[in-house]
Design a protein around this motif. Structure first.
Motif, PDB file in Angstrom:
ATOM      1  N   LEU A  23       0.818  -1.209   0.000  1.00  0.00           N
ATOM      2  CA  LEU A  23       0.000   0.000   0.000  1.00  0.00           C
ATOM      3  C   LEU A  23       0.851   1.259   0.000  1.00  0.00           C
ATOM      4  CD1 LEU A  23      -2.761  -1.268   2.397  1.00  0.00           C
ATOM      5  CD2 LEU A  23      -3.129  -0.487   0.042  1.00  0.00           C
ATOM      6  N   ALA A  33      -1.226   4.560   4.306  1.00  0.00           N
ATOM      7  CA  ALA A  33      -0.914   3.141   4.102  1.00  0.00           C
ATOM      8  C   ALA A  33      -1.324   2.322   5.318  1.00  0.00           C
ATOM      9  CB  ALA A  33       0.575   2.956   3.809  1.00  0.00           C
ATOM     10  N   ALA A  65      -6.283  -5.098  -0.783  1.00  0.00           N
ATOM     11  CA  ALA A  65      -5.579  -3.841  -0.520  1.00  0.00           C
ATOM     12  C   ALA A  65      -5.692  -2.889  -1.710  1.00  0.00           C
ATOM     13  CB  ALA A  65      -4.108  -4.121  -0.197  1.00  0.00           C
ATOM     14  N   TRP A  69      -7.306   0.853  -1.883  1.00  0.00           N
ATOM     15  CA  TRP A  69      -6.627   2.023  -2.454  1.00  0.00           C
ATOM     16  C   TRP A  69      -7.518   2.694  -3.503  1.00  0.00           C
ATOM     17  CZ3 TRP A  69      -3.803   5.998  -2.289  1.00  0.00           C
ATOM     18  CH2 TRP A  69      -3.246   6.589  -3.423  1.00  0.00           C
TER      19      TRP A  69
END
Length: 166
Positions: A23, A33, A65, A69
């Motif tokens: 991340l 992150a 993940a 994002w």
């Protein structure tokens, strides 16, 4: 993956650092992150029954993940880009891709011009400082595949920078 709390705790302990690095390669911001990593594991717990073992757990976690994002970018009206923030950040000294006489902007333009998955492998190696083994796991490939993909991309970037510099 079994449904036990112990199993998810073990998975968190074993893979949270790798998910964080993954991340961070997108966000280039420690707190974002960290927040997205926590959300990734929350979502993994919520949908653990859907994990069918058809891929490695790292691939599954990184897919979650990456979705986190993307959601973050949409929510904050950001463009979902890889690596553009790296222009002002130093490239790790462990990599010899940046020679002292090369312009960082030219290198980033060359990196941005690479096709997937080569571009993502380059960003994961340079910005997240992930090992080839970790990159291979994230991408659902072997360590050797990640290494070869990186070095081919590195060659293309160096060639592009040299051609534009002459």
């Amino acid at each position: 993956m079994n449904d036990s709390k112990d199993s998810m705790e073990r998975i968190y302990i074993e893979y949270s650092k790798m998910v964080y690095k993954y991340l961070f390669s997108f966000t280039h911001n420690e707190s974002i992150a960290e927040e997205l990593m926590q959300e990734t594991f929350y979502q993994a717990i919520r949908c653990q029954s859907r994990y069918d073992r058809s891929c490695k757990i790292t691939t599954w976690l990184c897919a979650i993940a990456k979705n986190q994002w993307r959601n973050y970018c949409k929510k904050h009206h950001m463009e979902e880009s890889l690596g553009e923030e790296l222009i002002d950040k130093p490239v790790p000294s462990s990599e010899d891709i940046v020679l002292s006489n090369m312009n960082k902007m030219e290198i980033m333009k060359a990196l941005h011009g690479l096709k997937e998955p080569q571009r993502e492998v380059m960003y994961l190696r340079l910005s997240a400082d992930l090992s080839f083994r970790e990159i291979g796991e994230i991408m659902g490939q072997s360590e050797n595949w990640a290494r070869v993909t990186y070095y081919r991309g590195k060659g293309r970037v160096l060639e592009e920078v040299r051609n534009n510099g002459s």
